[in-house]
Each structure stands twice: as C-alpha cells, then as structure tokens.
Scaffold this active site. Structure first.
Site, PDB file in Angstrom:
ATOM      1  N   ASP A 111       7.307  -8.514  19.023  1.00  0.00           N
ATOM      2  CA  ASP A 111       7.097  -8.932  17.419  1.00  0.00           C
ATOM      3  C   ASP A 111       4.898  -7.921  17.092  1.00  0.00           C
ATOM      4  OD1 ASP A 111       8.156 -11.426  16.470  1.00  0.00           O
ATOM      5  OD2 ASP A 111       8.988 -10.399  17.673  1.00  0.00           O
TER       6      ASP A 111
ATOM      7  N   HIS B 271       1.703  -2.246  23.055  1.00  0.00           N
ATOM      8  CA  HIS B 271       1.397  -3.803  23.412  1.00  0.00           C
ATOM      9  C   HIS B 271       3.099  -4.482  23.384  1.00  0.00           C
ATOM     10  CE1 HIS B 271      -2.912  -4.367  23.688  1.00  0.00           C
ATOM     11  NE2 HIS B 271      -2.880  -4.274  22.052  1.00  0.00           N
TER      12      HIS B 271
ATOM     13  N   HIS C 138      -4.976  -3.968  26.989  1.00  0.00           N
ATOM     14  CA  HIS C 138      -5.777  -2.919  26.466  1.00  0.00           C
ATOM     15  C   HIS C 138      -6.768  -1.522  27.766  1.00  0.00           C
ATOM     16  CE1 HIS C 138      -6.992  -5.225  22.624  1.00  0.00           C
ATOM     17  NE2 HIS C 138      -6.089  -3.695  22.736  1.00  0.00           N
TER      18      HIS C 138
ATOM     19  N   GLY D  54      12.267 -14.764  21.158  1.00  0.00           N
ATOM     20  CA  GLY D  54      11.047 -14.411  19.944  1.00  0.00           C
ATOM     21  C   GLY D  54      10.165 -13.703  19.796  1.00  0.00           C
TER      22      GLY D  54
ATOM     23  N   HIS E 264      -0.477   2.203  18.659  1.00  0.00           N
ATOM     24  CA  HIS E 264      -1.117   1.158  19.456  1.00  0.00           C
ATOM     25  C   HIS E 264      -0.269  -0.419  19.963  1.00  0.00           C
ATOM     26  CE1 HIS E 264      -4.650  -1.173  20.906  1.00  0.00           C
ATOM     27  NE2 HIS E 264      -4.008  -1.415  20.316  1.00  0.00           N
ATOM     28  N   GLU E 265       0.321  -1.119  18.445  1.00  0.00           N
ATOM     29  CA  GLU E 265       0.708  -1.879  18.919  1.00  0.00           C
ATOM     30  C   GLU E 265       1.584  -1.545  19.264  1.00  0.00           C
ATOM     31  OE1 GLU E 265      -2.679  -3.093  16.842  1.00  0.00           O
ATOM     32  OE2 GLU E 265      -0.866  -4.884  18.311  1.00  0.00           O
TER      33      GLU E 265
ATOM     34  N   GLU F 231      -6.056  -4.729   4.769  1.00  0.00           N
ATOM     35  CA  GLU F 231      -5.966  -3.473   5.192  1.00  0.00           C
ATOM     36  C   GLU F 231      -5.583  -2.415   4.120  1.00  0.00           C
ATOM     37  OE1 GLU F 231      -8.773  -3.343   7.492  1.00  0.00           O
ATOM     38  OE2 GLU F 231      -7.947  -5.236   8.288  1.00  0.00           O
TER      39      GLU F 231
ATOM     40  N   ASP G 248      -2.362  -6.354   9.716  1.00  0.00           N
ATOM     41  CA  ASP G 248      -3.230  -7.494   8.677  1.00  0.00           C
ATOM     42  C   ASP G 248      -3.416  -6.743   7.451  1.00  0.00           C
ATOM     43  OD1 ASP G 248      -6.987  -8.306   8.330  1.00  0.00           O
ATOM     44  OD2 ASP G 248      -4.981  -8.719   7.490  1.00  0.00           O
TER      45      ASP G 248
ATOM     46  N   ASP H 279       0.873  -1.520  -0.386  1.00  0.00           N
ATOM     47  CA  ASP H 279      -0.223   0.167  -0.484  1.00  0.00           C
ATOM     48  C   ASP H 279       0.564   0.732   0.576  1.00  0.00           C
ATOM     49  OD1 ASP H 279      -1.753  -1.487   0.422  1.00  0.00           O
ATOM     50  OD2 ASP H 279      -2.654  -1.214   2.548  1.00  0.00           O
TER      51      ASP H 279
ATOM     52  N   GLY I 259     -11.240  -4.950   6.938  1.00  0.00           N
ATOM     53  CA  GLY I 259     -11.907  -4.607   8.412  1.00  0.00           C
ATOM     54  C   GLY I 259     -11.659  -5.681   9.308  1.00  0.00           C
TER      55      GLY I 259
ATOM     56  N   ASP J  34       1.017 -18.097  13.526  1.00  0.00           N
ATOM     57  CA  ASP J  34       1.527 -17.758  14.800  1.00  0.00           C
ATOM     58  C   ASP J  34      -0.427 -17.949  15.708  1.00  0.00           C
ATOM     59  OD1 ASP J  34       1.221 -14.060  14.986  1.00  0.00           O
ATOM     60  OD2 ASP J  34      -0.710 -15.537  14.114  1.00  0.00           O
TER      61      ASP J  34
HETATM   62  C1  LIG Z   1      -6.983  -0.891  17.835  1.00  0.00           C
HETATM   63  C2  LIG Z   1      -6.586  -1.218  16.865  1.00  0.00           C
HETATM   64  C3  LIG Z   1      -5.147  -0.022  15.856  1.00  0.00           C
HETATM   65  C4  LIG Z   1      -6.170  -2.566  17.115  1.00  0.00           C
HETATM   66  C5  LIG Z   1      -7.210  -3.490  17.565  1.00  0.00           C
HETATM   67  C6  LIG Z   1      -6.581  -4.832  17.631  1.00  0.00           C
HETATM   68  C7  LIG Z   1      -6.106  -5.130  18.903  1.00  0.00           C
HETATM   69  O1  LIG Z   1      -6.186  -5.048  20.055  1.00  0.00           O
HETATM   70  N1  LIG Z   1      -4.392  -5.227  18.598  1.00  0.00           N
HETATM   71  O2  LIG Z   1      -3.363  -4.775  19.206  1.00  0.00           O
HETATM   72  C8  LIG Z   1      -8.353  -3.956  16.068  1.00  0.00           C
HETATM   73  O3  LIG Z   1      -8.158  -3.959  15.097  1.00  0.00           O
HETATM   74  N2  LIG Z   1      -9.818  -3.112  16.552  1.00  0.00           N
HETATM   75  C9  LIG Z   1     -10.826  -3.424  15.747  1.00  0.00           C
HETATM   76  C10 LIG Z   1     -11.965  -3.985  16.875  1.00  0.00           C
HETATM   77  C11 LIG Z   1     -12.985  -4.131  15.980  1.00  0.00           C
HETATM   78  C12 LIG Z   1     -14.341  -2.773  15.573  1.00  0.00           C
HETATM   79  N3  LIG Z   1     -15.287  -3.342  15.038  1.00  0.00           N
HETATM   80  C13 LIG Z   1     -15.050  -4.880  14.558  1.00  0.00           C
HETATM   81  C14 LIG Z   1     -15.276  -5.964  13.537  1.00  0.00           C
HETATM   82  C15 LIG Z   1     -14.651  -7.451  13.821  1.00  0.00           C
HETATM   83  C16 LIG Z   1     -13.386  -7.730  14.230  1.00  0.00           C
HETATM   84  C17 LIG Z   1     -13.323  -6.650  15.199  1.00  0.00           C
HETATM   85  C18 LIG Z   1     -13.677  -5.071  15.461  1.00  0.00           C
HETATM   86  C19 LIG Z   1     -16.723  -2.850  14.153  1.00  0.00           C
HETATM   87  C20 LIG Z   1     -16.117  -2.247  12.408  1.00  0.00           C
HETATM   88  C21 LIG Z   1     -14.842  -1.266  12.141  1.00  0.00           C
HETATM   89  C22 LIG Z   1     -13.379  -2.172  12.467  1.00  0.00           C
HETATM   90  C23 LIG Z   1     -12.139  -1.739  11.711  1.00  0.00           C
HETATM   91  C24 LIG Z   1     -11.319  -0.987  12.796  1.00  0.00           C
HETATM   92  N4  LIG Z   1     -11.377  -1.712  13.885  1.00  0.00           N
HETATM   93  C25 LIG Z   1     -10.959  -2.466  15.614  1.00  0.00           C
HETATM   94  O4  LIG Z   1     -11.270  -1.507  15.598  1.00  0.00           O
HETATM   95 CA   LIG Z   2      -8.366  -6.896   9.052  1.00  0.00          CA
HETATM   96 ZN   LIG Z   3       0.866 -13.057  13.803  1.00  0.00          ZN
HETATM   97 ZN   LIG Z   4      -4.533  -3.213  20.985  1.00  0.00          ZN
END
Ligand SMILES: CC(C)C[C@H](CC(=O)NO)C(=O)N[C@H]1Cc2cn(c3ccccc23)CCCCCCNC1=O
Ligand SMILES: [Ca+2]
Ligand SMILES: [Zn+2]
Ligand SMILES: [Zn+2]
Length: 169
Positions: A95, A124, A130, A91, A120-121, A102, A99, A25, A79, A71
């Site tokens: 890390d 962690h 969280h 290990g 955010h990641e 996206e 995805d 991307d 999404g 993993d």
């Molecule tokens: C904080 C982020 C950077 C990392 C988090 C995951 C996480 O905590 N990683 O450390 C994340 O991806 N949260 C989902 C949570 C989530 C929101 N929905 C979902 C629909 C299905 C599955 C998950 C989700 C509703 C639809 C919106 C989808 C697009 C946005 N997705 C999210 O906000």
């Molecule tokens: Ca995804």
């Molecule tokens: Zn992974």
């Molecule tokens: Zn998170």
C-alpha cells in the site's frame, strides 16, 4: 552506491491496485492518470502488469491522508515527508499513502508532482528500498523533474534484480 532490495517481492506478475480516495488538489481523472503513468513506468522495465480494481482485496491500495491515519506513521502537514509505502506482502503490504497536507500538482514541474511521488512510492510497493545514488528515483529526497525518464539506471537495475526484464513483445 546503489539500490537496496527490501527483502520481499510479489510472487506473481499480475498485480491489482485500488485508489481508495482522492486528494482535493486534483481532478479524479488526473489522480488516475498520475498513478497509471507511475505504474507504467515500472511495468515498462519488468514483466509486471497492473490492473485497476475497486476490490478491497487489491494488492496495492492507494490512499490520501492527513496526520494520524491508523498505521502508526502519522503525516506531518505541508512539507517534510510527502508520502510513504509498504513493501510487498499481504494486507497493508504494497500500500502507498500520500500526505494530503501537500499541494499535489499534475503534469507540472513546480510543486509536489503526484506522478513523481507516486513513482517513488510504488518502487517501495514493488520491493525496492532507498538508493544512495542521488539521482535515482529511489533516493530518499524529492527532486522534482530531473530527466525525461523518471526511472533512472540504478532503479532499473534494482527492479530487474527482483523481477527480471520485460519479455520482448
Ligand atoms: C522521495 C519523496 C517522494 C518521499 C520521501 C519519503 C519516502 O521515502 N517515502 O517513501 C520524502 O518525503 N522525503 C522528504 C525528505 C525531507 C526533506 N526535508 C525534510 C524535512 C523534514 C522531514 C523530511 C524531509 C527538507 C525540506 C523539503 C521537504 C519537502 C520534500 N521532502 C522530502 O524530500
Ligand atoms: Ca508532509
Ligand atoms: Zn500511512
Ligand atoms: Zn521512500
């Protein structure tokens, strides 16, 4: 209502990171810029330093992947879950996986901004879980651009609980 500590932290202040592969991307320099700025956001509030390396022994390995990627936590396409990361440790510890289903954007307030997801990641990767403070970076939901600083007060309290404050220059 506040940050959560993961239960593990790095036993050193100087960490290394490696970008293992790139998303189609963005240009590679844009990925490097987003990751470096996300790390800088955390080092601005802690004594931690981060150096890029090509070594496979890097503390924090950053990967882009689709679906199942070895993993046990397969990604779900566009999404849904945007990325995940592992708490500090050897290990796979530290890390961060993104995805590649996206469409990542760079210095943009629309789409899935890589810098924001990475910040955010990497929280962690440093030992934060969280937060239930909705405006916190470490909240479990992607919120897009919120304020000028990506790291919110609750996130700062959490990370300084783990690593202390940044020493004066
Ligand atoms: C904080 C982020 C950077 C990392 C988090 C995951 C996480 O905590 N990683 O450390 C994340 O991806 N949260 C989902 C949570 C989530 C929101 N929905 C979902 C629909 C299905 C599955 C998950 C989700 C509703 C639809 C919106 C989808 C697009 C946005 N997705 C999210 O906000
Ligand atoms: Ca995804
Ligand atoms: Zn992974
Ligand atoms: Zn998170």
């Amino acid at each position: 209502k506040r940050y959560q500590l993961a239960g593990s932290k790095w036993g050193k202040k100087d960490l290394s990171y490696r970008i293992v592969n790139y998303t189609p991307d963005l240009a590679q320099h844009q990925v490097q810029d987003a990751i470096a700025r996300a790390l800088q956001a955390w080092s601005d509030h802690t004594p931690l330093t981060f150096r890029p390396t090509t070594s496979s022994n890097a503390d924090i390995q950053i990967k882009f992947a689709r679906g199942s990627h070895g993993d046990g936590y397969p990604f779900d396409g566009r999404g849904g879950t945007l990325a995940h990361a592992y708490f500090p440790g050897p290990g796979i510890g530290g890390d961060a996986h993104f995805d590649d289903g996206e469409r990542f954007t760079h210095r943009s307030v629309t789409g899935t901004n890589l810098f924001l997801v990475a910040a955010h990641e990497l929280g962690h990767s440093l030992g934060l879980g969280h937060s239930d403070v909705e405006s916190a970076l470490m909240a479990p939901y992607y919120q897009g651009y919120t304020t000028s600083s990506v790291i919110q007060p609750d996130d700062i309290r959490g990370i300084q609980q783990l690593y202390g404050r940044r020493p004066p220059n």
